[in-house]
Design an enzyme around this catalytic site. Structure first.
Site, PDB file in Angstrom:
ATOM      1  N   ARG A 104       0.888  -1.169   0.000  1.00  0.00           N
ATOM      2  CA  ARG A 104       0.000   0.000   0.000  1.00  0.00           C
ATOM      3  C   ARG A 104       0.919   1.211   0.000  1.00  0.00           C
ATOM      4  NH1 ARG A 104      -5.374   0.594   1.753  1.00  0.00           N
ATOM      5  NH2 ARG A 104      -5.935   2.640   2.574  1.00  0.00           N
ATOM      6  N   HIS A 131      -6.912   1.367  -6.942  1.00  0.00           N
ATOM      7  CA  HIS A 131      -7.254   0.574  -5.756  1.00  0.00           C
ATOM      8  C   HIS A 131      -8.041  -0.664  -6.209  1.00  0.00           C
ATOM      9  CE1 HIS A 131      -7.817  -0.514  -1.727  1.00  0.00           C
ATOM     10  NE2 HIS A 131      -8.563   0.460  -1.272  1.00  0.00           N
ATOM     11  N   GLN A 134     -10.227  -3.035  -3.784  1.00  0.00           N
ATOM     12  CA  GLN A 134     -11.516  -2.487  -3.378  1.00  0.00           C
ATOM     13  C   GLN A 134     -12.580  -2.794  -4.436  1.00  0.00           C
ATOM     14  OE1 GLN A 134     -12.460  -0.643  -0.396  1.00  0.00           O
ATOM     15  NE2 GLN A 134     -14.379  -1.347  -1.292  1.00  0.00           N
ATOM     16  N   ASP A 219     -16.451   8.631  -2.564  1.00  0.00           N
ATOM     17  CA  ASP A 219     -15.283   8.468  -1.702  1.00  0.00           C
ATOM     18  C   ASP A 219     -15.045   9.820  -1.021  1.00  0.00           C
ATOM     19  OD1 ASP A 219     -12.998   7.480  -0.493  1.00  0.00           O
ATOM     20  OD2 ASP A 219     -11.792   7.396  -2.324  1.00  0.00           O
ATOM     21  N   CYS A 259     -16.226   3.263  -0.156  1.00  0.00           N
ATOM     22  CA  CYS A 259     -15.119   2.377   0.222  1.00  0.00           C
ATOM     23  C   CYS A 259     -14.639   2.617   1.655  1.00  0.00           C
ATOM     24  CB  CYS A 259     -13.978   2.505  -0.775  1.00  0.00           C
ATOM     25  SG  CYS A 259     -13.315   4.172  -0.893  1.00  0.00           S
ATOM     26  N   ARG A 287     -14.167  -7.116   1.394  1.00  0.00           N
ATOM     27  CA  ARG A 287     -12.728  -6.988   1.164  1.00  0.00           C
ATOM     28  C   ARG A 287     -12.037  -8.287   1.603  1.00  0.00           C
ATOM     29  NH1 ARG A 287     -10.112  -2.069   1.104  1.00  0.00           N
ATOM     30  NH2 ARG A 287      -8.295  -3.355   0.585  1.00  0.00           N
TER      31      ARG A 287
END
Length: 306
Positions: A104, A131, A134, A219, A259, A287
């Site tokens: 990450r 991402h 996700q 988001d 998310c 996830r």
């Protein structure tokens, strides 16, 4: 034999992606029934975090343990990466000891450079560009609630950020229409938009984006690393708040996704996560299941059947 990496949804075929999310549904069922399933016994995942994390950290770590393996948490503070060891050198060493690596990070080039020097699968746990993990969870969540997303309409409201870029790749791979509503100057990456052709439309008015949409997603307005822009962004993005009234313009069976973490009162109205159309909690849990399916897909099992 070169390892399979997962830096972007484009690293898999559409068929592989669908099979991974279907497998996520099966693994979720196994876990809910308390069935022990440990194909990755003795396998070890190294997890490098340059950005803080809740869902990514817990889902990968718990997922590896549930699959019978282990995960090691590595932060730049505790490793030589924080002291300037070249990422390629780190990749050579780490991949000689680990069975897979998840990173990450900020710069997407960190991932591509690590992957080029790694002999084990590398997974993008989030970069400034993309991402993809996700999106696996989001697509699994849609599948569970509504079936195939192929041919449906999805609205992305807010910042054209890494999540938005991954939604564009998802539109290509899962074959849906995507409408992005964002303020001028906050469009998603032009390269991604160009790749998607007529599958992606960019509009200014969130109402235009959500009309008839089957899925609405958003988001936070300020992503990690942009904190100094917060005040400016709050003003610019105010018209892009997703509310119950905005969802009323979408298809009757619309799902809302976020998310997380969510800033209630900013990108969403205070009550939106309590709306029955919101599936954000399922999406967060998925996830775990989608990534377990991804790990099972990428990492060779530890036992060999005779």
């Amino acid at each position: 034999m070169s390892a399979r990496h997962f830096l972007s949804l484009m690293d898999c075929t559409p068929e592989e992606l669908v099979s991974v999310i279907r497998r996520g549904v099966e693994l979720k069922d196994l876990r809910n029934r308390g069935v022990l399933f440990e194909p990755l016994k003795n396998r070890v995942l190294g997890m490098i975090f340059e950005k803080s994390s809740t869902r990514t950290r817990i889902s990968f770590e718990a997922g590896m343990i549930q699959l019978g393996g282990q995960a090691i948490f590595l932060s730049p503070r505790d490793t030589q990466l924080g002291r300037g060891e070249p990422i390629g050198d780190a990749a050579i060493v780490m991949s000689s000891m680990l069975d897979a690596v998840m990173i990450r990070t900020f710069s997407h080039s960190t991932l591509t450079e690590f992957a080029a020097n790694s002999r084990v699968p590398l997974i993008n746990g989030l970069s400034d560009d993309l991402h993809p993990c996700q999106l696996l969870a989001d697509m699994q969540t849609f599948l569970e609630h509504r079936g195939s997303i192929q041919g449906k309409t999805v609205a992305w409201i807010g910042d054209g950020n890494n999540m938005c870029n991954s939604y564009i790749e998802a539109a290509i791979q899962f074959d849906f229409q995507l409408r992005v509503a964002c303020p001028e100057g906050f469009e998603p990456n032009a390269e991604f938009v160009a790749k998607a052709g007529d599958r992606v439309t960019i509009v200014r008015d969130p109402q235009d984006a959500v009309r008839g949409a089957h899925l609405v997603s958003t988001d936070v307005w300020t992503s990690m690393g942009q904190e100094e822009e917060t005040a400016k962004r709050l003003k610019l993005f105010a018209p892009y708040q997703v509310t119950r009234a905005l969802l009323d313009l979408a298809a009757e069976d619309v799902l809302f996704m976020h998310c997380l973490p969510a800033h209630r009162g900013e990108e969403i109205s205070l009550d939106l996560l309590d709306d029955k159309r919101s599936v954000a909690w399922d999406q967060a849990e998925n996830r775990l299941h989608a990534q377990k399916a991804l790990l099972e897909f990428l990492v060779p099992p530890s036992y060999h059947h005779a």
